[in-house]
Design a protein around this motif. Structure first.
Motif, PDB file in Angstrom:
ATOM      1  N   ILE A 119       9.583  -8.470   5.064  1.00 49.50           N
ATOM      2  CA  ILE A 119       9.260  -9.623   4.221  1.00 49.50           C
ATOM      3  C   ILE A 119       7.768  -9.929   4.302  1.00 49.50           C
ATOM      4  CG2 ILE A 119       9.599 -12.118   3.938  1.00 49.50           C
ATOM      5  CD1 ILE A 119      12.521 -11.635   4.879  1.00 49.50           C
ATOM      6  N   ASP A 120       7.225  -9.946   5.520  1.00 51.22           N
ATOM      7  CA  ASP A 120       5.794 -10.219   5.689  1.00 51.22           C
ATOM      8  C   ASP A 120       4.945  -9.143   5.017  1.00 51.22           C
ATOM      9  OD1 ASP A 120       6.442 -12.484   7.117  1.00 51.22           O
ATOM     10  OD2 ASP A 120       6.156 -11.533   9.083  1.00 51.22           O
ATOM     11  N   TYR A 121       5.367  -7.897   5.159  1.00 53.50           N
ATOM     12  CA  TYR A 121       4.655  -6.757   4.569  1.00 53.50           C
ATOM     13  C   TYR A 121       4.592  -6.890   3.044  1.00 53.50           C
ATOM     14  CZ  TYR A 121       4.080  -1.795   3.230  1.00 53.50           C
ATOM     15  OH  TYR A 121       3.668  -0.614   2.675  1.00 53.50           O
ATOM     16  N   VAL A 122       5.736  -7.157   2.434  1.00 55.12           N
ATOM     17  CA  VAL A 122       5.820  -7.275   0.971  1.00 55.12           C
ATOM     18  C   VAL A 122       4.991  -8.460   0.479  1.00 55.12           C
ATOM     19  CG1 VAL A 122       7.416  -7.866  -0.907  1.00 55.12           C
ATOM     20  CG2 VAL A 122       8.026  -6.085   0.725  1.00 55.12           C
ATOM     21  N   ARG A 123       5.100  -9.601   1.178  1.00 57.69           N
ATOM     22  CA  ARG A 123       4.351 -10.791   0.752  1.00 57.69           C
ATOM     23  C   ARG A 123       2.845 -10.556   0.879  1.00 57.69           C
ATOM     24  NH1 ARG A 123       6.592 -16.347   2.518  1.00 57.69           N
ATOM     25  NH2 ARG A 123       6.800 -16.823   0.336  1.00 57.69           N
ATOM     26  N   TYR A 124       2.430  -9.887   1.940  1.00 55.88           N
ATOM     27  CA  TYR A 124       1.008  -9.582   2.120  1.00 55.88           C
ATOM     28  C   TYR A 124       0.501  -8.719   0.967  1.00 55.88           C
ATOM     29  CZ  TYR A 124      -3.183  -7.245   3.824  1.00 55.88           C
ATOM     30  OH  TYR A 124      -4.442  -6.733   3.929  1.00 55.88           O
ATOM     31  N   MET A 125       1.274  -7.667   0.640  1.00 52.16           N
ATOM     32  CA  MET A 125       0.863  -6.747  -0.413  1.00 52.16           C
ATOM     33  C   MET A 125       0.768  -7.445  -1.766  1.00 52.16           C
ATOM     34  SD  MET A 125       0.110  -3.884   0.813  1.00 52.16           S
ATOM     35  CE  MET A 125       0.363  -2.743   2.133  1.00 52.16           C
ATOM     36  N   ILE A 126       1.756  -8.271  -2.087  1.00 53.88           N
ATOM     37  CA  ILE A 126       1.743  -8.979  -3.371  1.00 53.88           C
ATOM     38  C   ILE A 126       0.585  -9.970  -3.409  1.00 53.88           C
ATOM     39  CG2 ILE A 126       3.001 -10.615  -4.830  1.00 53.88           C
ATOM     40  CD1 ILE A 126       5.595  -9.304  -3.789  1.00 53.88           C
ATOM     41  N   GLN A 127       0.364 -10.658  -2.312  1.00 51.68           N
ATOM     42  CA  GLN A 127      -0.690 -11.668  -2.262  1.00 51.68           C
ATOM     43  C   GLN A 127      -2.073 -11.044  -2.457  1.00 51.68           C
ATOM     44  OE1 GLN A 127      -0.526 -13.946   1.305  1.00 51.68           O
ATOM     45  NE2 GLN A 127      -1.882 -15.539   0.534  1.00 51.68           N
ATOM     46  N   ASN A 128      -2.296  -9.876  -1.871  1.00 54.49           N
ATOM     47  CA  ASN A 128      -3.629  -9.281  -1.928  1.00 54.49           C
ATOM     48  C   ASN A 128      -3.844  -8.312  -3.086  1.00 54.49           C
ATOM     49  OD1 ASN A 128      -4.847 -10.507   0.390  1.00 54.49           O
ATOM     50  ND2 ASN A 128      -3.417  -9.321   1.613  1.00 54.49           N
ATOM     51  N   HIS A 129      -2.763  -7.754  -3.643  1.00 51.85           N
ATOM     52  CA  HIS A 129      -2.936  -6.713  -4.656  1.00 51.85           C
ATOM     53  C   HIS A 129      -2.166  -6.951  -5.943  1.00 51.85           C
ATOM     54  CE1 HIS A 129      -4.985  -4.459  -1.536  1.00 51.85           C
ATOM     55  NE2 HIS A 129      -3.918  -4.570  -0.762  1.00 51.85           N
ATOM     56  N   GLY A 130      -1.420  -8.049  -6.027  1.00 55.27           N
ATOM     57  CA  GLY A 130      -0.652  -8.305  -7.246  1.00 55.27           C
ATOM     58  C   GLY A 130       0.388  -7.224  -7.471  1.00 55.27           C
ATOM     59  N   GLU A 131       0.278  -6.505  -8.579  1.00 51.01           N
ATOM     60  CA  GLU A 131       1.224  -5.421  -8.874  1.00 51.01           C
ATOM     61  C   GLU A 131       0.538  -4.070  -8.907  1.00 51.01           C
ATOM     62  OE1 GLU A 131       3.741  -6.165 -12.199  1.00 51.01           O
ATOM     63  OE2 GLU A 131       4.367  -8.119 -11.451  1.00 51.01           O
ATOM     64  N   ASN A 132      -0.603  -3.955  -8.259  1.00 47.38           N
ATOM     65  CA  ASN A 132      -1.333  -2.688  -8.208  1.00 47.38           C
ATOM     66  C   ASN A 132      -0.831  -1.870  -7.012  1.00 47.38           C
ATOM     67  OD1 ASN A 132      -3.143  -0.593  -8.109  1.00 47.38           O
ATOM     68  ND2 ASN A 132      -4.940  -1.872  -8.511  1.00 47.38           N
ATOM     69  N   TYR A 133       0.167  -1.034  -7.255  1.00 50.03           N
ATOM     70  CA  TYR A 133       0.822  -0.297  -6.173  1.00 50.03           C
ATOM     71  C   TYR A 133      -0.076   0.782  -5.575  1.00 50.03           C
ATOM     72  CZ  TYR A 133       4.782  -2.742  -8.134  1.00 50.03           C
ATOM     73  OH  TYR A 133       5.605  -3.725  -8.589  1.00 50.03           O
ATOM     74  N   LYS A 134      -0.951   1.361  -6.384  1.00 53.17           N
ATOM     75  CA  LYS A 134      -1.873   2.378  -5.858  1.00 53.17           C
ATOM     76  C   LYS A 134      -2.833   1.757  -4.854  1.00 53.17           C
ATOM     77  CE  LYS A 134      -1.748   5.687  -9.636  1.00 53.17           C
ATOM     78  NZ  LYS A 134      -2.521   6.415 -10.644  1.00 53.17           N
ATOM     79  N   GLU A 135      -3.298   0.571  -5.168  1.00 50.57           N
ATOM     80  CA  GLU A 135      -4.184  -0.142  -4.260  1.00 50.57           C
ATOM     81  C   GLU A 135      -3.440  -0.525  -2.975  1.00 50.57           C
ATOM     82  OE1 GLU A 135      -6.635  -4.214  -4.613  1.00 50.57           O
ATOM     83  OE2 GLU A 135      -6.815  -2.905  -6.373  1.00 50.57           O
ATOM     84  N   MET A 136      -2.184  -0.917  -3.114  1.00 50.84           N
ATOM     85  CA  MET A 136      -1.366  -1.258  -1.948  1.00 50.84           C
ATOM     86  C   MET A 136      -1.223  -0.056  -1.017  1.00 50.84           C
ATOM     87  SD  MET A 136       1.787  -3.395  -3.522  1.00 50.84           S
ATOM     88  CE  MET A 136       1.577  -4.791  -4.590  1.00 50.84           C
ATOM     89  N   ALA A 137      -1.045   1.121  -1.605  1.00 53.59           N
ATOM     90  CA  ALA A 137      -0.856   2.331  -0.799  1.00 53.59           C
ATOM     91  C   ALA A 137      -2.108   2.652   0.012  1.00 53.59           C
ATOM     92  CB  ALA A 137      -0.494   3.507  -1.694  1.00 53.59           C
TER      93      ALA A 137
END
Length: 104
Positions: free
Chosen positions: A42-60
């Motif tokens: 949950i923390d991982y997903v929330r962090y990724m959404i908070q910092n990168h929105g829906e940019n999955y390449k940036e999240m990776a």
């Protein structure tokens, strides 16, 4: 066809029937379904959404991507989170939008 102890050949004797009975009882119980996700996920997903929105390449490419997930794997984890906690997800995204409006 009797062995020396009086038992039939091929038939096994149960020495500890209480163990067998307990195992059968446990096997008959219905499986528990996990209705929660781990706090880490949950923390991982929330962090990724908070910092990168829906940019999955940036999240990776994010340094907090300890699991070295691909963009597709991250998207799948976010979708699992959305399905488990739809109200919480909507509130979280709404709060992010509100923060962006306050900053501008």
């Amino acid at each position: 066809d009797l062995e020396s102890d009086g038992q039939e050949k091929g038939k096994k004797t149960v020495i500890k029937p209480y163990v067998l009975n307990e195992m059968e009882f446990e096997a008959s119980l219905p499986e528990k379904k996990s209705n929660t996700l781990s706090r880490d996920l949950i923390d991982y997903v929330r962090y990724m959404i908070q910092n990168h929105g829906e940019n999955y390449k940036e999240m990776a490419r994010d340094e907090k991507n300890y699991y070295q997930d691909t963009p597709k794997q991250i998207k799948r984890k976010i979708n699992v989170y959305k399905n488990f906690y739809p109200e919480e997800y909507k509130a979280f995204v709404a709060s992010l939008k509100q923060e962006k409006m306050d900053v501008q």
